[in-house]
Design an enzyme around this catalytic site. Structure first.
Site, short mmCIF file in Angstrom:
data_model
loop_
_atom_site.label_atom_id
_atom_site.label_comp_id
_atom_site.label_asym_id
_atom_site.label_seq_id
_atom_site.Cartn_x
_atom_site.Cartn_y
_atom_site.Cartn_z
N SER A 269 1.62 23.56 75.23
CA SER A 269 2.21 22.10 74.72
C SER A 269 2.68 21.07 75.14
CB SER A 269 1.82 22.03 73.36
OG SER A 269 2.29 21.62 72.70
N GLU B 17 3.71 19.56 73.80
CA GLU B 17 5.22 19.79 72.32
C GLU B 17 6.73 19.97 73.39
OE1 GLU B 17 6.31 18.22 68.83
OE2 GLU B 17 4.67 17.03 70.23
N TYR C 61 8.06 24.99 66.41
CA TYR C 61 7.01 24.83 67.20
C TYR C 61 7.36 25.03 68.50
CZ TYR C 61 2.33 23.91 69.00
OH TYR C 61 1.16 23.68 69.76
P1 NDP Z 1 -5.67 24.90 65.04
O1 NDP Z 1 -4.94 24.98 64.29
O2 NDP Z 1 -7.04 24.49 65.29
O3 NDP Z 1 -6.73 26.34 65.08
C1 NDP Z 1 -5.72 28.13 65.52
C2 NDP Z 1 -6.23 29.38 65.19
O4 NDP Z 1 -5.38 30.12 65.82
C3 NDP Z 1 -6.90 29.59 64.21
O5 NDP Z 1 -8.29 29.85 64.82
C4 NDP Z 1 -6.35 30.48 63.49
O6 NDP Z 1 -7.00 31.20 62.30
C5 NDP Z 1 -5.57 30.82 63.84
N1 NDP Z 1 -3.99 31.77 63.53
C6 NDP Z 1 -3.17 31.05 62.85
N2 NDP Z 1 -2.14 32.62 63.13
C7 NDP Z 1 -3.23 33.13 63.37
C8 NDP Z 1 -2.32 34.83 63.40
N3 NDP Z 1 -1.29 34.91 62.74
N4 NDP Z 1 -3.19 35.41 64.02
C9 NDP Z 1 -4.56 35.38 64.43
N5 NDP Z 1 -4.89 34.51 64.14
C10 NDP Z 1 -4.16 33.08 64.03
O7 NDP Z 1 -5.80 24.69 66.40
P2 NDP Z 1 -5.65 24.30 67.68
O8 NDP Z 1 -7.47 25.04 67.80
O9 NDP Z 1 -6.17 22.53 67.69
O10 NDP Z 1 -4.74 24.83 69.06
C11 NDP Z 1 -5.50 26.15 69.98
C12 NDP Z 1 -3.93 26.66 70.68
O11 NDP Z 1 -3.16 24.90 71.46
C13 NDP Z 1 -2.85 26.36 70.34
O12 NDP Z 1 -2.00 27.62 70.16
C14 NDP Z 1 -2.30 25.75 69.41
O13 NDP Z 1 -0.29 25.42 68.80
C15 NDP Z 1 -2.41 24.96 71.05
N6 NDP Z 1 -2.82 23.00 71.34
C16 NDP Z 1 -2.59 22.06 70.69
C17 NDP Z 1 -3.05 21.11 71.54
C18 NDP Z 1 -3.81 20.48 70.15
O14 NDP Z 1 -4.15 19.13 70.40
N7 NDP Z 1 -4.96 20.22 69.79
C19 NDP Z 1 -2.46 21.11 72.41
C20 NDP Z 1 -1.51 21.50 72.96
C21 NDP Z 1 -1.34 22.84 72.83
P3 NDP Z 1 -7.19 30.65 60.95
O15 NDP Z 1 -8.26 29.77 61.10
O16 NDP Z 1 -7.80 31.50 60.26
O17 NDP Z 1 -6.46 29.33 60.31
P1 GDR Z 2 1.10 16.35 66.78
O1 GDR Z 2 0.34 16.42 66.10
O2 GDR Z 2 2.61 17.39 66.48
O3 GDR Z 2 2.00 15.76 67.75
O4 GDR Z 2 1.11 18.13 68.00
P2 GDR Z 2 -0.03 15.30 65.14
O5 GDR Z 2 -1.17 15.15 65.26
O6 GDR Z 2 0.96 16.47 63.53
O7 GDR Z 2 1.37 14.44 64.86
C1 GDR Z 2 1.23 13.52 65.48
C2 GDR Z 2 2.20 12.18 65.41
O8 GDR Z 2 1.47 11.14 64.45
C3 GDR Z 2 2.91 11.51 63.67
N1 GDR Z 2 2.04 11.46 62.25
C4 GDR Z 2 1.52 12.05 61.36
N2 GDR Z 2 1.39 13.66 61.70
C5 GDR Z 2 0.89 13.93 60.39
N3 GDR Z 2 0.78 15.41 61.11
N4 GDR Z 2 0.56 13.58 59.51
C6 GDR Z 2 1.04 11.84 59.17
O9 GDR Z 2 0.75 11.68 57.76
C7 GDR Z 2 0.84 11.71 60.07
N5 GDR Z 2 1.98 10.49 59.86
C8 GDR Z 2 2.79 10.33 61.01
C9 GDR Z 2 4.00 12.78 63.61
O10 GDR Z 2 4.98 12.19 62.90
C10 GDR Z 2 3.45 12.47 65.40
O11 GDR Z 2 4.61 11.93 66.48
C11 GDR Z 2 -0.63 18.78 67.79
C12 GDR Z 2 -0.66 19.85 67.69
O12 GDR Z 2 -2.55 20.51 68.14
C13 GDR Z 2 0.27 20.88 68.32
O13 GDR Z 2 -0.24 22.08 68.12
C14 GDR Z 2 0.28 20.68 69.56
O14 GDR Z 2 1.06 21.73 70.74
C15 GDR Z 2 0.25 18.96 70.24
O15 GDR Z 2 -0.11 18.13 69.34
C16 GDR Z 2 0.16 18.49 71.73
#
Ligand code: NDP
Ligand code: GDR
Length: 333
Positions: free
Chosen positions: A132, A134, A156
């Site tokens: 990520s 992050e 995280y």
């Molecule tokens: P989501 O939060 O949408 O999905 C997370 C998934 O992980 C769900 O299927 C959840 O299952 C599963 N999960 C959580 N805990 C466990 C566990 N203990 N055992 C098995 N499965 C589990 O994430 P995204 O699809 O957005 O992201 C996919 C991956 O990419 C994650 O690892 C995230 O950290 C990473 N990532 C995401 C980014 C983004 O912008 N979306 C950017 C960079 C990295 P359940 O449905 O049961 O909760």
């Molecule tokens: P992020 O995504 O932390 O970048 O992680 P998120 O959408 O949670 O926050 C983005 C930015 O928005 C600000 N923010 C808020 N965020 C949330 N969730 N809710 C609010 O009400 C709100 N108001 C302002 C946050 O402070 C932050 O700066 C996501 C996840 O998908 C991670 O798993 C992944 O690794 C990174 O993106 C890349």
């Protein structure tokens, strides 16, 4: 026929990746947790697959916290590709649950890598790790690239740095074909409702339809490099098809503030965001990543991957999808 094993299949990225792999003729095995609600709505939303292709998807109970289930499933399914997408993926929640976040995201990755080893698959499997942006944390250079040092600013991010380097280590130590995709924020109509983009588009749609009065947000000044999840899922597959395993930044190369996102989303429904958005101190994080922008040039050069959907198109497609979803549920009630 190639076989893929996906953790996190019920998540945003898992559903897009599954859709993509099924359409390519893969057999897909997904790890699912036992939950009381059985919410698999994202998998149900898959549209780009035929009924025949959908029959090649198998779901198995397991958990990244349970090494036995991982070893058993890998031994039984013997996949060609493993995509580790599962995680406790919410950054702010990781401040409330640092131990759990570390157990699933960091130790869970080790459990999965060890399951690959113990199943005797180290020279058969190609492994993708969901790293990520992050991990970059405190920004001292911009744009961020594969060589930029990580300075994580949340539990995280710390857990993801561990998983990232564990993946590099299994590549170096055992010769596993392992890739880290350092993905910047990517969004879609399937994004979880407590991430900021989806929270905003859902609220804009609901306010427009008279179903909600206001929207509370935290830090409006944070900037993110937001892309479209469907395109990012394809990059994961592309990494595993290359001749050599490596790590790649996947990003658009553009950054926008949360305020820009709110303003664009409310404009899409002809409203002025300033009339509806309130500030909630509880949504502020103990430490924040202020402004990130990625340099995707390596992925473009080596994999031929490039983000096509840009900021404004992304916001508008998400708002449109949330409007449609609410109109449909109103019509059927
Ligand atoms: P989501 O939060 O949408 O999905 C997370 C998934 O992980 C769900 O299927 C959840 O299952 C599963 N999960 C959580 N805990 C466990 C566990 N203990 N055992 C098995 N499965 C589990 O994430 P995204 O699809 O957005 O992201 C996919 C991956 O990419 C994650 O690892 C995230 O950290 C990473 N990532 C995401 C980014 C983004 O912008 N979306 C950017 C960079 C990295 P359940 O449905 O049961 O909760
Ligand atoms: P992020 O995504 O932390 O970048 O992680 P998120 O959408 O949670 O926050 C983005 C930015 O928005 C600000 N923010 C808020 N965020 C949330 N969730 N809710 C609010 O009400 C709100 N108001 C302002 C946050 O402070 C932050 O700066 C996501 C996840 O998908 C991670 O798993 C992944 O690794 C990174 O993106 C890349």
């Amino acid at each position: 026929m190639k076989k893929a094993f996906i953790t996190g299949i019920t998540g945003q990225d898992g559903s897009y990746l599954t859709e993509f792999l099924l359409s390519k003729g893969y057999e897909v095995h997904g790890l699912v947790r036992r939950t009381s609600s059985m919410d698999r709505s994202r998998i149900d939303l898959m549209m780009d697959v035929t009924e025949e292709q959908r029959k090649k998807m198998y779901l198995h109970y397991g958990d990244l916290g349970d090494s036995n289930s991982l070893s058993r499933l890998l031994s039984e399914t013997r996949p060609d590709e493993v995509y580790n997408l599962a995680s406790q993926s919410h950054v702010r929640v990781s401040f409330d649950m640092p131990e759990f976040t570390t157990d699933i995201n960091a130790t869970g990755t080790i459990r999965l890598l060890e399951a690959i080893r113990s199943a005797g698959l180290i020279h058969k499997v190609r492994y993708y790790q969901a790293s990520s942006s992050e991990m970059f944390g405190k920004i001292v250079e911009s744009p961020l690239r594969e060589t930029t040092q990580f300075r994580p600013r949340s539990p995280y991010a710390c857990s993801k740095v561990f998983a990232h380097f564990a993946t590099v280590n299994y590549r170096d130590a055992y010769g596993l074909f392992a890739c880290n995709g350092i993905l910047f924020n990517h969004e879609s109509p399937r994004r979880g409702e407590n991430f900021v983009t989806r929270k905003i588009t859902l609220s804009a749609a609901r306010i427009k339809l008279g179903l909600q009065e206001s929207l509370s947000l935290g830090n409006l000044n944070a900037c993110r490099d937001w892309g479209y999840a469907k395109e990012y899922a394809e990059s994961m597959w592309q990494m595993l098809q290359h001749d050599t395993p490596d790590d790649y930044v996947i990003a658009t190369g553009e950054s926008h503030s949360v305020q820009d996102f709110v303003s664009e989303a409310f404009a899409a429904v002809d409203l002025d965001w300033r009339d509806y958005v309130t500030f909630d101190q509880r949504l502020i994080r103990a430490s924040e990543v202020d402004d990130i922008i990625g340099d995707p040039s390596k992925a473009q050069r080596v994999l031929g991957w490039e983000a096509k959907v840009r900021f404004s198109e992304l916001v508008n497609l998400m708002v449109e999808a949330d409007l449609d979803r609410h109109k449909m549920s109103n019509a059927s009630s």
